[in-house]
Design a protein around this motif. Structure first.
Motif, short mmCIF file in Angstrom:
data_model
loop_
_atom_site.label_atom_id
_atom_site.label_comp_id
_atom_site.label_asym_id
_atom_site.label_seq_id
_atom_site.Cartn_x
_atom_site.Cartn_y
_atom_site.Cartn_z
N TYR A 59 0.84 -1.21 0.00
CA TYR A 59 0.00 0.00 0.00
C TYR A 59 0.87 1.25 0.00
O TYR A 59 0.60 2.22 -0.72
N THR A 60 1.95 1.22 0.78
CA THR A 60 2.88 2.35 0.81
C THR A 60 3.52 2.56 -0.55
O THR A 60 3.65 3.70 -1.03
N ALA A 61 3.92 1.48 -1.19
CA ALA A 61 4.52 1.57 -2.53
C ALA A 61 3.51 2.13 -3.53
O ALA A 61 3.88 2.90 -4.42
N GLY A 62 2.23 1.77 -3.39
CA GLY A 62 1.20 2.29 -4.28
C GLY A 62 1.04 3.79 -4.15
O GLY A 62 1.00 4.52 -5.16
N PHE A 63 0.96 4.26 -2.91
CA PHE A 63 0.83 5.71 -2.70
C PHE A 63 2.11 6.44 -3.14
O PHE A 63 2.03 7.53 -3.70
N ALA A 64 3.26 5.85 -2.89
CA ALA A 64 4.51 6.46 -3.31
C ALA A 64 4.58 6.56 -4.84
O ALA A 64 5.07 7.56 -5.38
N SER A 65 4.08 5.55 -5.53
CA SER A 65 4.13 5.60 -7.00
C SER A 65 3.19 6.67 -7.56
O SER A 65 3.47 7.24 -8.61
N ILE A 66 2.11 6.96 -6.85
CA ILE A 66 1.24 8.06 -7.28
C ILE A 66 1.99 9.38 -7.17
O ILE A 66 1.99 10.20 -8.10
N GLY A 67 2.64 9.60 -6.03
CA GLY A 67 3.44 10.82 -5.87
C GLY A 67 4.59 10.89 -6.85
O GLY A 67 4.86 11.96 -7.43
N LEU A 68 5.26 9.77 -7.07
CA LEU A 68 6.36 9.72 -8.03
C LEU A 68 5.88 10.01 -9.44
O LEU A 68 6.58 10.65 -10.23
N SER A 69 4.67 9.58 -9.74
CA SER A 69 4.09 9.85 -11.06
C SER A 69 3.94 11.35 -11.29
O SER A 69 4.29 11.87 -12.35
N VAL A 70 3.42 12.04 -10.29
CA VAL A 70 3.24 13.49 -10.40
C VAL A 70 4.60 14.18 -10.51
O VAL A 70 4.80 15.06 -11.36
N LEU A 71 5.54 13.80 -9.65
CA LEU A 71 6.87 14.41 -9.70
C LEU A 71 7.58 14.13 -11.02
O LEU A 71 8.25 15.01 -11.57
N THR A 72 7.44 12.93 -11.53
CA THR A 72 8.05 12.58 -12.82
C THR A 72 7.45 13.42 -13.94
O THR A 72 8.16 13.92 -14.81
N TRP A 73 6.14 13.59 -13.91
CA TRP A 73 5.48 14.38 -14.94
C TRP A 73 5.94 15.83 -14.88
O TRP A 73 6.27 16.42 -15.91
N ILE A 74 5.99 16.39 -13.67
CA ILE A 74 6.41 17.80 -13.53
C ILE A 74 7.86 17.97 -13.98
O ILE A 74 8.18 18.88 -14.76
N GLY A 75 8.75 17.08 -13.49
CA GLY A 75 10.16 17.19 -13.86
C GLY A 75 10.39 16.99 -15.35
O GLY A 75 11.14 17.74 -15.98
#
Length: 90
Positions: free
Chosen positions: A17-33
């Motif tokens: 579950y932690t990895a799932g939420f982290a991947s959502i945040g990483l998705s946003v950061l990856t898109w912005i970067g």
């Protein structure tokens, strides 16, 4: 079975579950970067990076649910086989 192997390796549903939420945040950061970098490079693929990383979340959540079900079944099996202390003399 993959879920059983993950459980034996020490992974629990909370980890997934932690990895799932982290991947959502990483998705946003990856898109912005990627969006900022590609503006300078003239390339248009930031949305693809965000979607690619964002697709990991359902996999992690699915594995989390499978592990939670396995953990619940494992706990029930332990409870069924355990002899209560007050009945051990029988």
């Amino acid at each position: 079975m993959i879920v059983e192997m993950l459980h034996r390796k020490g992974l629990r549903s909370e980890h997934m579950y932690t990895a799932g939420f982290a991947s959502i945040g990483l998705s946003v950061l990856t898109w912005i970067g990627s969006n900022r970098y590609e503006a300078f490079a003239g390339v248009d693929r930031a949305d693809r990076w965000g979607i690619f990383v964002g697709e990991w979340a359902p996999t992690f959540f699915g594995l989390g649910l499978a592990l939670a079900q396995y953990e619940r079944a494992d706990d029930e099996e332990v409870r069924r086989t355990k002899v209560p202390d007050d009945l051990s003399h029988i």
